[in-house]
Design a protein around this motif. Structure first.
Motif, mmCIF file in Angstrom:
data_model
loop_
_atom_site.group_PDB
_atom_site.id
_atom_site.type_symbol
_atom_site.label_atom_id
_atom_site.label_comp_id
_atom_site.label_asym_id
_atom_site.label_seq_id
_atom_site.Cartn_x
_atom_site.Cartn_y
_atom_site.Cartn_z
ATOM 1 N N GLY A 1 0.842 -1.190 0.000
ATOM 2 C CA GLY A 1 0.000 0.000 0.000
ATOM 3 C C GLY A 1 0.874 1.235 0.000
ATOM 4 N N ASN A 2 0.260 2.413 0.031
ATOM 5 C CA ASN A 2 1.040 3.648 0.051
ATOM 6 C C ASN A 2 0.539 4.573 1.150
ATOM 7 O OD1 ASN A 2 -0.952 5.661 -1.117
ATOM 8 N ND2 ASN A 2 -0.916 4.135 -2.770
ATOM 9 N N ALA A 3 1.265 5.659 1.361
ATOM 10 C CA ALA A 3 0.989 6.550 2.485
ATOM 11 C C ALA A 3 -0.316 7.310 2.340
ATOM 12 C CB ALA A 3 2.143 7.542 2.657
ATOM 13 N N PHE A 4 -0.847 7.392 1.129
ATOM 14 C CA PHE A 4 -2.111 8.095 0.904
ATOM 15 C C PHE A 4 -3.305 7.163 1.007
ATOM 16 C CE2 PHE A 4 0.912 10.306 -2.117
ATOM 17 C CZ PHE A 4 1.218 11.329 -1.237
ATOM 18 N N GLU A 5 -3.065 5.895 0.721
ATOM 19 C CA GLU A 5 -4.158 4.920 0.690
ATOM 20 C C GLU A 5 -3.599 3.552 1.085
ATOM 21 O OE1 GLU A 5 -7.734 3.455 -2.348
ATOM 22 O OE2 GLU A 5 -6.160 4.793 -3.057
ATOM 23 N N THR A 6 -3.614 3.292 2.377
ATOM 24 C CA THR A 6 -3.054 2.035 2.868
ATOM 25 C C THR A 6 -4.005 0.862 2.675
ATOM 26 O OG1 THR A 6 -3.935 2.450 5.082
ATOM 27 C CG2 THR A 6 -1.686 3.219 4.624
ATOM 28 N N GLY A 7 -5.320 1.148 2.588
ATOM 29 C CA GLY A 7 -6.305 0.076 2.489
ATOM 30 C C GLY A 7 -6.590 -0.605 3.814
ATOM 31 N N LEU A 8 -6.110 -0.018 4.909
ATOM 32 C CA LEU A 8 -6.308 -0.596 6.240
ATOM 33 C C LEU A 8 -7.498 0.060 6.945
ATOM 34 C CD1 LEU A 8 -2.540 -0.676 7.241
ATOM 35 C CD2 LEU A 8 -3.953 -2.652 6.632
ATOM 36 N N HIS A 9 -7.972 -0.589 8.007
ATOM 37 C CA HIS A 9 -9.157 -0.121 8.716
ATOM 38 C C HIS A 9 -8.880 1.161 9.505
ATOM 39 C CE1 HIS A 9 -11.519 -3.585 7.650
ATOM 40 N NE2 HIS A 9 -10.620 -4.414 8.174
ATOM 41 N N SER A 10 -9.903 2.001 9.617
ATOM 42 C CA SER A 10 -9.807 3.242 10.381
ATOM 43 C C SER A 10 -9.785 2.961 11.881
ATOM 44 C CB SER A 10 -10.999 4.145 10.060
ATOM 45 O OG SER A 10 -11.057 4.460 8.688
ATOM 46 N N ASN A 11 -9.196 3.902 12.625
ATOM 47 C CA ASN A 11 -9.245 3.892 14.096
ATOM 48 C C ASN A 11 -8.770 2.559 14.696
ATOM 49 O OD1 ASN A 11 -10.623 6.485 14.036
ATOM 50 N ND2 ASN A 11 -12.426 5.322 13.395
ATOM 51 N N LYS A 12 -7.691 2.020 14.137
ATOM 52 C CA LYS A 12 -7.248 0.684 14.544
ATOM 53 C C LYS A 12 -5.912 0.683 15.280
ATOM 54 C CE LYS A 12 -6.229 -3.937 12.724
ATOM 55 N NZ LYS A 12 -6.190 -4.807 11.527
ATOM 56 N N TYR A 13 -5.033 1.634 14.996
ATOM 57 C CA TYR A 13 -3.645 1.540 15.460
ATOM 58 C C TYR A 13 -3.353 2.548 16.571
ATOM 59 C CZ TYR A 13 -3.297 -1.287 11.296
ATOM 60 O OH TYR A 13 -3.514 -2.259 10.355
ATOM 61 N N ASP A 14 -2.629 2.087 17.586
ATOM 62 C CA ASP A 14 -2.235 2.942 18.705
ATOM 63 C C ASP A 14 -1.052 3.838 18.330
ATOM 64 O OD1 ASP A 14 -4.078 1.581 20.374
ATOM 65 O OD2 ASP A 14 -2.596 0.003 20.731
ATOM 66 N N PHE A 15 -0.299 3.419 17.321
ATOM 67 C CA PHE A 15 0.934 4.125 16.969
ATOM 68 C C PHE A 15 1.184 3.962 15.474
ATOM 69 C CE2 PHE A 15 5.854 3.723 17.254
ATOM 70 C CZ PHE A 15 6.018 5.041 16.852
ATOM 71 N N VAL A 16 1.437 5.081 14.794
ATOM 72 C CA VAL A 16 1.830 5.062 13.385
ATOM 73 C C VAL A 16 3.194 5.722 13.259
ATOM 74 C CG1 VAL A 16 1.343 5.914 11.061
ATOM 75 C CG2 VAL A 16 -0.530 5.046 12.472
ATOM 76 N N LEU A 17 4.130 5.013 12.634
ATOM 77 C CA LEU A 17 5.478 5.514 12.384
ATOM 78 C C LEU A 17 5.664 5.739 10.892
ATOM 79 C CD1 LEU A 17 8.522 5.998 13.159
ATOM 80 C CD2 LEU A 17 8.849 3.542 12.795
ATOM 81 N N GLU A 18 6.213 6.898 10.542
ATOM 82 C CA GLU A 18 6.619 7.170 9.161
ATOM 83 C C GLU A 18 8.028 7.747 9.201
ATOM 84 O OE1 GLU A 18 2.218 7.893 7.182
ATOM 85 O OE2 GLU A 18 3.523 9.629 7.504
ATOM 86 N N ARG A 19 8.999 6.887 8.974
ATOM 87 C CA ARG A 19 10.401 7.280 9.040
ATOM 88 C C ARG A 19 10.993 7.340 7.634
ATOM 89 N NH1 ARG A 19 15.479 5.572 8.738
ATOM 90 N NH2 ARG A 19 17.031 6.361 10.251
ATOM 91 N N ALA A 20 11.681 8.446 7.339
ATOM 92 C CA ALA A 20 12.353 8.630 6.042
ATOM 93 C C ALA A 20 11.375 8.498 4.882
ATOM 94 C CB ALA A 20 13.515 7.651 5.894
ATOM 95 N N LEU A 21 10.185 9.007 5.075
ATOM 96 C CA LEU A 21 9.146 8.938 4.043
ATOM 97 C C LEU A 21 8.840 10.282 3.410
ATOM 98 C CD1 LEU A 21 6.677 7.734 2.504
ATOM 99 C CD2 LEU A 21 5.345 8.154 4.592
#
Length: 258
Positions: free
Chosen positions: A89-109
């Motif tokens: 997937g990509n940073a604009f459209e991951t295709g994952l469910h909303s309101n699911k993750y406690d932590f999102v990391l975007e390193r060197a993106l």
């Protein structure tokens, strides 16, 4: 020229090291990692930091990348970790469910992205209420520090001034990043500077070998083979240290809370 992230010959380019304790310590100071049960590593590359999050105690970690080749390398790199999964997937459209993750990391993106608004909006959608967002990248000021036996990257720009425009044109200012985070709705925004140890080399020749292979450094793919040889010779002549070399890069980390 640039690196082709989709080429299978580059699939292991970002799998050859582990996240350093300097990074682990910085993240532990910013977020309560022990309370994170579900984390997402967007633009995971070879899974270096996906694996680090698991090692830090996160219950489940999902890595997302837009390159099937990179994901292939990441799966191999993390094959011993049963709590890690990967998704294309990509940073604009991951295709994952909303309101699911406690932590999102975007390193060197984000230096690969012009539209931070769309990128940050997707991360906001994915996070649970109160979830933590960490963005890590270099600002123009981070990139152009002078070269020395620790900041090896500085030599790249001293020797090839054309790389300065290439590098600074794709980097976002800290003010812009924080402004977009606020616009999207993130709260408790913080900025932290980090000198992250990239790699420790037993001696100078090991560093030079790493440079010759362009390992994990997309900017070196802007140089042709002759220029790369010239760079390696220049760094060889510039570094007097014949013992252990600790290579560091300066990064900016931004934290937001949904």
């Amino acid at each position: 020229m640039g690196i082709d992230f989709h080429s299978k010959k580059n699939k292991t380019s970002y799998t050859t090291r582990d996240a350093d304790k300097t990074w682990v310590e910085a993240i532990n100071k910013l977020i309560p990692v022990e309370e994170i049960s579900n984390a997402l590593d967007i633009a995971c590359g070879g899974g270096i930091y996906t694996k680090a999050l698991s090692d830090m105690g996160v219950g489940e970690v999902t890595g997302v990348d837009f390159s099937e080749a990179m994901l292939e390398g990441a799966k191999q790199n993390c094959k011993a970790y049963k709590n890690i999964s990967f998704k294309h997937g990509n940073a604009f459209e991951t295709g994952l469910h909303s309101n699911k993750y406690d932590f999102v990391l975007e390193r060197a993106l984000i230096h690969h992205i012009k539209d931070l608004n769309a990128c940050f909006k997707e991360a906001h959608r994915l996070l649970t209420d109160g979830g933590f967002y960490i963005v890590q990248d270099r600002t123009p000021e981070d990139c152009l520090l002078i070269g020395d036996e620790n900041h090896i990257r500085g030599y790249f720009f001293e020797l090839f001034p054309r790389l300065v425009e290439k590098e600074t044109s794709r980097r976002h200012s800290s003010q812009h990043v924080m402004a977009v985070l606020r616009d999207i709705g993130f709260k408790s925004i913080e900025e932290v500077k980090l000198w992250e140890t990239r790699k420790v080399y037993e001696n100078k020749e090991h560093l030079l070998d790493d440079l010759r292979e362009r390992t994990g450094r997309s900017i070196l793919h802007e140089l042709d083979d002759q220029e790369l040889r010239f760079l390696v010779k220049h760094i060889d002549n510039s570094l007097e240290n014949k013992g252990t070399i600790v290579e560091k890069d300066r990064w900016t980390i931004w934290k937001g809370v949904k």
